[in-house]
Design a protein around this motif. Sequence first.
Motif, mmCIF file in Angstrom:
data_model
loop_
_atom_site.group_PDB
_atom_site.id
_atom_site.type_symbol
_atom_site.label_atom_id
_atom_site.label_comp_id
_atom_site.label_asym_id
_atom_site.label_seq_id
_atom_site.Cartn_x
_atom_site.Cartn_y
_atom_site.Cartn_z
ATOM 1 N N LEU A 141 117.081 -23.517 -7.465
ATOM 2 C CA LEU A 141 116.629 -24.836 -7.015
ATOM 3 C C LEU A 141 116.141 -24.790 -5.561
ATOM 4 O O LEU A 141 116.806 -25.272 -4.662
ATOM 5 N N GLN A 142 114.964 -24.240 -5.350
ATOM 6 C CA GLN A 142 114.350 -24.212 -4.021
ATOM 7 C C GLN A 142 113.493 -25.473 -3.848
ATOM 8 O O GLN A 142 113.174 -26.134 -4.830
ATOM 9 N N PRO A 143 113.079 -25.773 -2.606
ATOM 10 C CA PRO A 143 112.302 -27.007 -2.408
ATOM 11 C C PRO A 143 111.118 -27.191 -3.363
ATOM 12 O O PRO A 143 110.935 -28.298 -3.868
ATOM 13 N N PRO A 144 110.313 -26.151 -3.629
ATOM 14 C CA PRO A 144 109.190 -26.416 -4.539
ATOM 15 C C PRO A 144 109.659 -26.921 -5.903
ATOM 16 O O PRO A 144 109.072 -27.851 -6.465
ATOM 17 N N LEU A 145 110.739 -26.329 -6.400
ATOM 18 C CA LEU A 145 111.230 -26.755 -7.709
ATOM 19 C C LEU A 145 111.811 -28.164 -7.637
ATOM 20 O O LEU A 145 111.643 -28.975 -8.551
ATOM 21 N N LEU A 146 112.457 -28.453 -6.508
ATOM 22 C CA LEU A 146 113.010 -29.786 -6.318
ATOM 23 C C LEU A 146 111.889 -30.828 -6.425
ATOM 24 O O LEU A 146 112.015 -31.841 -7.117
ATOM 25 N N TYR A 147 110.787 -30.546 -5.748
ATOM 26 C CA TYR A 147 109.661 -31.469 -5.826
ATOM 27 C C TYR A 147 109.075 -31.500 -7.227
ATOM 28 O O TYR A 147 108.690 -32.556 -7.719
ATOM 29 N N MET A 158 107.542 -18.955 6.890
ATOM 30 C CA MET A 158 108.424 -19.717 6.028
ATOM 31 C C MET A 158 108.911 -20.958 6.756
ATOM 32 O O MET A 158 109.218 -20.907 7.938
ATOM 33 N N TYR A 159 108.991 -22.050 6.016
ATOM 34 C CA TYR A 159 109.563 -23.267 6.614
ATOM 35 C C TYR A 159 111.076 -23.211 6.486
ATOM 36 O O TYR A 159 111.634 -22.346 5.796
ATOM 37 N N ASN A 160 111.728 -24.188 7.107
ATOM 38 C CA ASN A 160 113.183 -24.262 7.042
ATOM 39 C C ASN A 160 113.601 -24.947 5.744
ATOM 40 O O ASN A 160 113.312 -26.121 5.518
ATOM 41 N N ILE A 161 114.279 -24.216 4.900
ATOM 42 C CA ILE A 161 114.584 -24.727 3.569
ATOM 43 C C ILE A 161 115.554 -25.899 3.603
ATOM 44 O O ILE A 161 115.404 -26.885 2.882
ATOM 45 N N ARG A 162 116.517 -25.814 4.500
ATOM 46 C CA ARG A 162 117.491 -26.889 4.625
ATOM 47 C C ARG A 162 116.801 -28.205 4.963
ATOM 48 O O ARG A 162 117.019 -29.238 4.325
ATOM 49 N N TRP A 163 115.913 -28.145 5.961
ATOM 50 C CA TRP A 163 115.218 -29.373 6.346
ATOM 51 C C TRP A 163 114.283 -29.862 5.258
ATOM 52 O O TRP A 163 114.097 -31.062 5.080
ATOM 53 N N ALA A 164 113.728 -28.913 4.556
ATOM 54 C CA ALA A 164 112.860 -29.322 3.453
ATOM 55 C C ALA A 164 113.670 -30.110 2.431
ATOM 56 O O ALA A 164 113.215 -31.140 1.914
ATOM 57 N N ASN A 165 114.896 -29.653 2.164
ATOM 58 C CA ASN A 165 115.736 -30.365 1.210
ATOM 59 C C ASN A 165 116.135 -31.739 1.722
ATOM 60 O O ASN A 165 116.116 -32.724 0.977
ATOM 61 N N ILE A 166 116.477 -31.801 3.003
ATOM 62 C CA ILE A 166 116.855 -33.104 3.563
ATOM 63 C C ILE A 166 115.671 -34.062 3.493
ATOM 64 O O ILE A 166 115.787 -35.209 3.060
ATOM 65 N N GLY A 167 114.492 -33.567 3.891
ATOM 66 C CA GLY A 167 113.296 -34.405 3.839
ATOM 67 C C GLY A 167 113.070 -34.920 2.428
ATOM 68 O O GLY A 167 112.781 -36.103 2.221
ATOM 69 N N TRP A 168 113.259 -34.043 1.463
ATOM 70 C CA TRP A 168 113.069 -34.458 0.076
ATOM 71 C C TRP A 168 114.021 -35.597 -0.278
ATOM 72 O O TRP A 168 113.620 -36.592 -0.888
ATOM 73 N N GLY A 169 115.276 -35.454 0.128
ATOM 74 C CA GLY A 169 116.271 -36.465 -0.223
ATOM 75 C C GLY A 169 115.880 -37.840 0.303
ATOM 76 O O GLY A 169 115.919 -38.839 -0.423
ATOM 77 N N ILE A 170 115.471 -37.877 1.571
ATOM 78 C CA ILE A 170 115.111 -39.168 2.166
ATOM 79 C C ILE A 170 113.867 -39.733 1.463
ATOM 80 O O ILE A 170 113.800 -40.903 1.093
ATOM 81 N N LEU A 171 112.910 -38.847 1.271
ATOM 82 C CA LEU A 171 111.649 -39.264 0.662
ATOM 83 C C LEU A 171 111.892 -39.852 -0.728
ATOM 84 O O LEU A 171 111.390 -40.924 -1.074
ATOM 85 N N PHE A 172 112.697 -39.137 -1.506
ATOM 86 C CA PHE A 172 112.921 -39.543 -2.884
ATOM 87 C C PHE A 172 113.653 -40.883 -2.948
ATOM 88 O O PHE A 172 113.293 -41.774 -3.715
ATOM 89 N N THR A 173 114.660 -41.048 -2.108
ATOM 90 C CA THR A 173 115.391 -42.316 -2.064
ATOM 91 C C THR A 173 114.451 -43.449 -1.660
ATOM 92 O O THR A 173 114.379 -44.488 -2.326
ATOM 93 N N GLY A 174 113.761 -43.217 -0.549
ATOM 94 C CA GLY A 174 112.865 -44.257 -0.059
ATOM 95 C C GLY A 174 111.822 -44.615 -1.087
ATOM 96 O O GLY A 174 111.495 -45.788 -1.284
ATOM 97 N N PHE A 175 111.327 -43.612 -1.770
ATOM 98 C CA PHE A 175 110.278 -43.849 -2.753
ATOM 99 C C PHE A 175 110.740 -44.834 -3.825
ATOM 100 O O PHE A 175 110.091 -45.841 -4.098
ATOM 101 N N ASN A 176 111.886 -44.532 -4.409
ATOM 102 C CA ASN A 176 112.351 -45.402 -5.492
ATOM 103 C C ASN A 176 112.711 -46.793 -5.005
ATOM 104 O O ASN A 176 112.477 -47.789 -5.685
#
Lengths: 94, 537, 312, 209
Positions: B347-353, B417-435
């Motif tokens: 479960l890396q950021p690309p797969l998360l997205y 390479m980007y920072n994977i941890r931050w990518a995951n955090i960004g995803w979390g906020i984005l996904f919550t905000g989106f819905n």
Amino acid sequence: MSNNESHITSYALNFKVLLVLLILTTITILVIKAHLGAFTVAVALTLASIKCAIVLTYFMHLKFESLILRLMVGGVFLLFAIIIVITFIDYYFR
Amino acid sequence: MNNQTPTAPLNYLNHKTGLWSWLSSTDHKRIGLLYFYCIVTFFLSAAVLGLLMKIEKVAPGETIMTAQTYNAMFTLHGIIMIFIVVIPGLAAVFGNIMLPIMIGAKDVAFPKLNLFSFYLFLGGACIALYSQFAHGHSPDTGWTFYVPYSAEASSNVVIALTAAFTLGFASILTGLNFIVTIHTMRAPGMTWFRMPLFPWSLYATAWIQLLATPVVGITLLMVIAERTLHVGFFDPKLGGDPVLYQHLFWIYSHPAVYVMILPAMGVVTEIFPTFSQKPVFGYVPIVFSSLAIALVGYFVWGHHMFTSGMSYESRWFFSLLTFLVAIPSAIKVFNWLSTMYGGSVDLQPPLLYAISFIFLFTIGGFTGLTLGSVATDIQVHNTDFVVAHFHYIIFGGMGFGFFAGIHYWFPKIYGRMYNIRWANIGWGILFTGFNLTYFPMFIMGIQGMPRRYFDYDPKFQLGQTISTIGAVILFTGLITMISNLIYHSKKGAIAPANPWHGVTLEWQIPSPPPHENFDEVPVITRGPYVFDNPHTK
Amino acid sequence: MTTMFSGASNLAEGVDRAFIFIFAVSFIFTIGIVALIIYILVHFSRKKNKNPQQFHGNTKLEIIWTVIPLILVLIMFYFGWAGFAPMRKVPADAMPIKAIGRMWAWSFDYGNGKVSKDLVVPLNRNVKLDLFSEDVNHGLFIPAFRVKEDVIPGYNNYLWFQPISKGTFDIFCTEYCGLAHSGMTAKVIVVDSLEFNKWLADLKASGPGLEHPGLAIIKANACLTCHSLDGSKIIGPSFKGLWGSKRIVITAQGEKEMEGNAEYIKRSIQEPNADIVKGFNKGLMQSYKDLIKGEDLDKIIDYFKTAGEQKK
Amino acid sequence: MSTTDHNAHSEHSEYIDSDTGKMGMWLFLFTELFLFGGLFIVYAVMRSKYGEDFHHAALELNAFIGATNTVVLLVSSMTVAMSLTAIQKKQKNLAIGLIFFTILLAGVFLVNKYFEYGHKFALNLYPGSDVMRNLPHGEIMFFGLYFLMTGLHLFHVVVGGILLTIIMLKIKSGRINEEHFLLHENGALYWHLVDLIWIFLFPLLYLIT
Ligand code: HEA
Ligand code: HEA
Ligand code: CUA
Ligand SMILES: [Cu+2]
């Protein structure tokens, strides 16, 4: 692959094609002047389509092109025809 | 541009430097990046407009802007997002950068034409901006330019139409280029069915761009003629037919929505096998579902016009066809899930997205079915329900597909390479905000909150406020994600050539790719997704 | 409050049935898909499953997940069509009312001289609305009745319904029509037959009554959506103190001072874009040349004149 | 469909591979076809709505000029096709002559159009004119379509003429020869498209009954 081997259309064939096209044009004009009523448009469009097909086949060398290209051309015309038909489902029934 | 360590081998980013070497480059990768930077800039500016609209709606009545501003704002937001961001978006960015590499070619078929389309695109985008600031006031017709309003409104509609027209031609030429590239430039041994699925999706997309865009081109031209020459094809005062305009507009604009989503589907189709280390499930069905979407997508345009006074027959006919176009999407979703099933899922950021893509696209798609059924569309047409539908499917689908793609190919494109941890955090906020932003809009839509409404009945207050809060969270998420990427494109750790253990061609060459992609022409001997030595530590 | 399940017309049932079926299918599938994703993420995570299986597809499965959705969507289509079909079949006994949309107001013409800005309809009677637009596209939407049709100039679109519960419901305009699109709202008031007949016969209530006939015409044409009577600035200049006032207007020739007199008022109605009062935008108002003419025009001018003189 | 030849990297070579170039041109022609296609849809709908008016309005058009131009375009289509034959048969001068003749015919077409439009303008019949605005609705529509369709076609004739001129010059300078005549082929294809469209425009606009 390169067009060195591609087909060369003879002058005679080109000229014959032109003659056929001119004859069809004359027929179109005559038919329309003959006032066939409701059929005129149908006849005129059919003749135009035949002319169109001839130009595509001979002048534009489609006869000698790859199957893929021929399919594409056919598909594109078909697609356009379907779009017109679907549009008319609205206008015809209104 | 050049921030590689001195010992770094030459690649497309540093083999030539200087601004001009970028602006005049016919290298598909550089053109792709140029598109990328333009599109991201436009995306952010239009997104800010979206946020401002939401803030305006935090309470009924006028809060931060007047009605005229609001109307101009959703128009500009729509025009930029649709014509400048999502229609070219994935195809122009990842299509340009990755398509030739993935099929083993050195470049696209017509590199100069490719650069020309870019400038056409840029020109169109500038004209769109100009329409905002030119003398007179900014266009306020909505991105659909419905006549007679667009034929009469006093704003700079003609300039905006010209912009859309120009952008359309840029899109046509890109499509043309891709079709020819795919037909004639595949590496030796790469038969049609050994081609990866992202190129396949681009192929289906390109046909839509090629054959649907001219129709809207001529339609916009007719509106321009109508405004400048007073001909009246669509203006009832002169005998024209406003509904005919809608037909012509949607003959293009419905297929255009598949221009947006098909490449995104292609991107996630690449991601699932890589992160499961498992071949794509149902390669052939996926190929044919892309083609089917492209084809059937041409025949459903009328579902945008269920209340327009179309004949009874065409209403149910279009409804039926609309339901049929959902089937290939369903096939894709199930194949994606089966691709992961039984794999070794990382479960890396690309797969998360990519997984959020499935979720958001499914919700967007199912609400699309609600819209496709005549009876229910009568209720929700032109309400916030539609707005929520297309934000879910465009932003949640194409947008998240894009984010998945950038997180997937980032190491390839920049060699870092980007920072994977931050990518995951960004995803979390984005996904919550989106819905949080868009889900309430479904409910309000069903209750009857119309779209393009500057003001609203106080009974919608709660939903609107939640939605506004969501937009602010969404904003935070985007900022997090983007700063992570921007920062690490220069400062990130050097990435290996194949960080995710992918098997398609782009992973077989160095990161970033060399100027001419391949040192020697690759010869393909098998299908694209063969994982013979799974890298699962 | 109009929520989804409080349909107030005969058509609501069919629409809501389609809604429920589609939502149910969507809900089940979405939950199923999410559950499957979670299962995959947990069960086949790289930590647990180091040896990915290498299968390529399964024709039987492909057929199953093509055919089942196909059947489901065909059922959805059926419900959608079934809910929709009656909307286009107007019963012969439906009472016709002319609904007119213009920037940015509705008016409902009952054909007996009664014109109203709200739609008053009798309970349990079939009502047909004939939709006309005087300028651009509008959309007439009554959420509680589940009806919506676009009001397109040059088209004779229509809709019908039978109100089945008493009350007051919203009417929205759902086709973008310019500046005050969101202000183009009205109400449907469902009353019982008796009350309705009384209301219908009472021409005074909305027709020319105590107020100046010119003002009535102004109201009937929705001028007040954009021009206030109290001096506040809406979209166009206020009517307050118009008569005899001096104002700077922008004409094709440039700026000019004009006086609010009969000629000015007439031109402003007939060619609204010829002279634009400074500070306002051009092109927002349509010409009312064909809508307000002859006697009506004189009445309006007289109204401004009287209003102006009363003040003095 | 061949997968052996590829990577014809035109950044480095002057000549694009012929199959590639030709397919590109055909795809472009499809685009053109749909561009006019939009107009044909409008034409079809409006004609079904205003058949009578279209009939009356069409009487205004000069069928003779229309017919002449049809013949002109058909002949020019043949000459451009023949010039391609000539190039392939290494008859350079003949090829130049035939192309020149084609361009001449394009000129004749333009002159005819000049007279045709000139006549309409003399009657004050042009988009936006008072005369036109006061016609019955169907006739406004007909003339609107007439001007837009023939205007757009005219634009294509001009572009085609320029393209053919470039081709002629390139044949002269030897840059188009029996080995490399992709541009010539594509130019000819474009010119045939101009002809194709006219084949439909002519009966629909000039001969309608
Ligand atoms: C990327 C863009 C995109 C995509 C892909 C779609 C996809 C679909 N859209 Fe959407 N749509 C828009 C963008 C898009 N749309 C936009 C921008 C508008 C508004 C334009 C405007 O007015 O401004 C719009 C408006 C719109 C309308 C008009 C609404 C109105 O104005 O009244 C309709 C009506 O039918 C519709 C339907 C659909 C359908 C049926 C699909 C289908 O393709 C969806 C298919 C997907 C699924 C069905 C989900 C996945 C499947 C499964 C999980 C399997 C299970 C499935 C079953 C059991 C069936 N859309
Ligand atoms: C790709 C397509 C796309 C995307 C991504 C979005 C994104 C958003 N849209 Fe979009 N929208 C459309 C396409 C899109 N929209 C279209 C086509 C319409 C129809 C127009 C019409 O009716 O004609 C529409 C209409 C529309 C409306 C309806 C207007 C109305 O009908 O009244 C609203 C209302 O809230 C809205 C809001 C938003 C919001 C809040 C976002 C958010 O998701 C945006 C999130 C982002 C941010 C909140 C900001 C992030 C910003 C930064 C990171 C930049 C900071 C940096 C610098 C300043 C340098 N949009
Ligand atoms: Cu009237 Cu919107
Ligand atoms: Cu659609």
